[in-house]
Design an enzyme around this catalytic site. Structure first.
Site, short mmCIF file in Angstrom:
data_model
loop_
_atom_site.label_atom_id
_atom_site.label_comp_id
_atom_site.label_asym_id
_atom_site.label_seq_id
_atom_site.Cartn_x
_atom_site.Cartn_y
_atom_site.Cartn_z
N HIS A 150 9.12 0.88 1.98
CA HIS A 150 9.04 2.63 2.20
C HIS A 150 8.30 2.94 3.38
O HIS A 150 8.71 3.85 4.19
CB HIS A 150 8.37 3.08 0.99
N HIS A 208 7.87 -4.14 -1.78
CA HIS A 208 8.67 -2.91 -2.15
C HIS A 208 7.88 -1.86 -1.55
O HIS A 208 8.78 -1.05 -0.69
CB HIS A 208 8.89 -2.57 -3.33
N GLU A 209 6.88 -1.54 -1.53
CA GLU A 209 6.08 -0.18 -1.04
C GLU A 209 6.22 -0.35 0.50
O GLU A 209 6.18 0.57 1.18
CB GLU A 209 4.87 -0.14 -1.74
#
Length: 695
Positions: A491, A487-488
């Site tokens: 980003h 998920h990170e």
């Protein structure tokens, strides 16, 4: 990764068999792209690492001085002489130039090995924040920008959006109001800050606890019981903190204990109830001063959702769509409780325990054993491989780069077809030192921009707290950590691929309702067999990925009781919207009314204090609690529409990169999704994913 480990992983490619090749494909692909050249000076990159305490202080002085100079120059422009070149462009250039300088001052507090540097960094951040706050109240600069906006001589749509954002920032600080109203706005904000600090302090200082005998805690693991303090009578002390409450609610077999714990937790810190009421009233007053009918409309107006009424419609539609599945889930839980505890009524305090019981029966998942299939290096290589292939990128590690700790890696990112340099990212992944920030997050170090012919290259930092290889044993990740890291890293990719011209709209400075969507899209790769096999390999033989049946079980587990869990979250979001869109709400009566309506007849726990149940509504996420579900729903729509049938669809991946990741914050997120999906975004794919994958 050490040379010895690189040689070991490259050697494994020679092993025959598709499974072996699949398991090491990620490591091989990334290792083959390693940039072995030393690079001291990075093209288009101005962030300083390893900056000293005194240098931080001096740099902060220069940042403030330069900013004053530019703001004073803009303020001095006669209102009849305003142009883009003398009004907007200087501010845009200043922001692009100073963002990496500011980050050079403030990011060391998260990662530096020196306590003195971390303290200097925190102090620099305080000074810079105070200065920026004062700039946002400069009436002279505001008047000049307003004069330029009135002329309507826009250089581009992005320049127009930038100007409007500058004006909005000023006006949210009261500029444009009468002196009396402006002073009232400042008084209200001071009151809100004081009450917010008191609210948080009350929660932090609450030392209340409950005492239970060992027989009242049947089902709790012995190691958890050993961690609890004991009272003089020999009973175990359970504090009203989540790290104690959640294990009891999830594991304790004694229904009465679960109920006592849930009630006590739901009515803790009762003094905060009156504080929450006061906070809500003050927020409504601020909204009315700024021209809104209520605080929810003020909070949501400049977000993707746009209005409180749209948020209500979204939450109500989603709740109704989940009712049938949630009813089946609740029936299953009630049946199991009746079998185990007899005719005691099922309450909200039973949800966590019986969800876990059913999951243990339904899924053959041992997360402790599963951890052995996720070595850190292999997971990271798999994530890089997937993102390279999907988005047409090339990652190259910059060996011997200047970093702040030997564990830190620096990568450059190139476009695969043109070899254009797109950006840089650091990985600071391991829990290896004192003083390092304790959570997983992405920090924008430099926002990409292209203002007046000057190009800034985006750079990001991914911080985590993973366990390193120790004593010859490979560092292993929990499955939840795998999902979190993917998920990170989503980003990071979003930050690097953002092509906005203005630093204001670059990196992750996006609509909060939209910024999580791309990262949540990428989480789906953690639950699909083909990508899970790229991410996994048994730590003693990485050519052995997790089995197909485990992949299937993980995908089903992901959605187990998802409708009930979401119903509970929707309940909180509706409460949050109602108290922030309506004056003088009886919060206890509201909660008592909403709970059974949303939670399929389950009543609220008697005596519950809403300020205990809804801390997000009090501090930090007031009127915008809906945003996490909002982004998850539209991420599900994107995945189902474009990727679910073909995880390696490079055409869809490049469209996603160019149409979703690239535009930045200057483009309306609804338009971004319309352009990518070819239609209005919908909740249906999200609902279908829960229905099809659930029980």
């Amino acid at each position: 990764m050490s040379n010895q480990k690189r040689e070991r992983n490259n050697h494994l490619v020679a092993i025959t068999g598709a499974a072996a090749l699949l398991a090491v494909a990620a490591n091989f692909a990334v290792n083959a792209l390693k940039n072995r050249r030393k690079k001291k000076d990075l093209l288009g990159y101005d962030v300083r690492v390893n900056i000293s305490r005194s240098e931080i202080s001096r740099l902060a002085d220069r940042i403030i001085a330069k900013s004053k100079e530019v703001h004073n120059a803009v303020a001095s422009v006669p209102l009849d002489k305003v142009t883009y070149a003398n009004t907007i462009l200087p501010l845009a250039e200043l922001e692009a130039q100073q963002f990496p300088q500011v980050q050079s001052c403030v990011f060391p507090k998260l990662v530096s090995t020196s306590e003195d540097v971390r303290k200097a960094s925190a102090e620099a951040e305080r000074r810079i924040d105070a200065y920026v706050s004062s700039c946002s109240k400069r009436e002279d600069v505001y008047r000049v920008i307003k004069a330029f906006a009135a002329k309507g001589e826009w250089m581009s749509s992005e320049a127009k959006c930038y100007t409007q954002c500058l004006i909005r920032d000023f006006e949210q600080n009261g500029l444009g109001l009468t002196i009396t109203k402006k002073e009232e706005l400042q008084r209200l904000r001071v009151q809100i800050d004081e009450l917010s600090k008191r609210y948080v302090s009350n929660l932090n200082d609450d030392t209340a606890s409950l005492l239970f005998s060992e027989t009242e805690l049947v089902g709790i693991p012995p190691e958890f019981l050993k961690s609890l303090d004991k009272a003089e009578n020999g009973k175990f002390k359970v504090t009203l903190r989540s790290h104690h409450i959640l294990p009891v609610l999830e594991l304790c077999k004694v229904g009465l204990t679960r109920r006592i714990v849930a009630v006590a937790y739901g009515r803790r810190c009762e003094v905060n109830f009156s504080i929450l009421e006061s906070l809500v009233q003050l927020r409504h007053k601020i909204a009315r001063l700024l021209g809104y009918s209520n605080y929810a409309d003020y909070a949501v107006h400049h977000r993707m959702a746009n209005s409180s009424s749209k948020v209500f419609e979204f939450l109500e539609d989603l709740s109704a769509s989940l009712t049938d599945l949630a009813t089946r889930e609740l029936t299953m839980l009630k049946d199991l409780k009746k079998k185990e505890e007899g005719d005691f009524p099922f309450g909200v305090e039973d949800l966590l325990y019986y969800v876990k019981r059913v999951e243990e029966q339904q899924f053959n998942l041992d997360f402790g054993a599963l951890k052995q299939y996720f070595p850190v290096d292999l997971v990271m290589s798999g994530i890089l491989k997937i993102c390279q292939d999907l988005f047409g990128l090339r990652f190259e590690e910059i060996v011997d780069a200047e970093v702040w700790h030997s564990d830190v890696q620096l990568y450059s990112v190139y476009d695969l077809s043109s070899s254009e340099l797109l950006g840089y990212f650091y990985l600071d992944m391991f829990a290896s030192r004192e003083g390092k920030y304790g959570h997983t997050c992405v920090v924008a170090l430099q926002n990409g921009s292209f203002v007046n012919g000057a190009r800034k290259i985006p750079a990001a930092l991914l911080i985590s707290q993973l366990q390193k290889e120790v004593g010859g044993r490979t560092g292993l990740l929990r499955f939840s950590e795998v999902v979190n890291i993917f998920h990170e890293f989503g980003h990071v990719v979003h930050h690097i691929c953002n092509r906005a011209s203005f630093a204001r709209f670059s990196g992750l400075r996006l609509d909060p309702d939209f910024v999580e969507i791309p990262a949540q899209v990428l989480e789906n790769w953690c639950y699909e067999s083909i990508s899970l096999k790229l991410l996994s390999g048994f730590h003693q033989d990485i050519t052995e990925p997790i089995k197909d049946e485990t992949c299937t079980a993980l995908k089903r587990w992901r959605c187990s009781f998802s409708a009930l869990k979401l119903k509970q979250e929707i309940l909180y979001c509706l409460f949050d919207q109602i108290i922030h869109s309506t004056e003088n709400v009886d919060m206890v009566a509201l909660f008592k009314h909403l709970h059974p309506r949303v939670m399929l007849g389950l009543p609220m726990l008697e005596g519950t204090n809403p300020a205990s149940c809804f801390p997000q509504s009090a501090i930090g996420y007031e009127a915008v609690c809906y945003s996490r579900i909002w982004s998850e729903v539209f991420a599900a729509d994107i995945f189902a529409s474009k990727f679910r049938g073909d995880l390696s669809n490079q055409f869809a991946g490049m469209q996603f990169r160019n149409k979703v990741l690239a535009p930045g914050g200057a483009k309306d997120p609804v338009e971004i999704l319309l352009d990518f999906l070819g239609r209005e975004p919908s909740i249906q794919a999200f609902v279908d994913s829960k229905t099809q994958s659930g029980f």
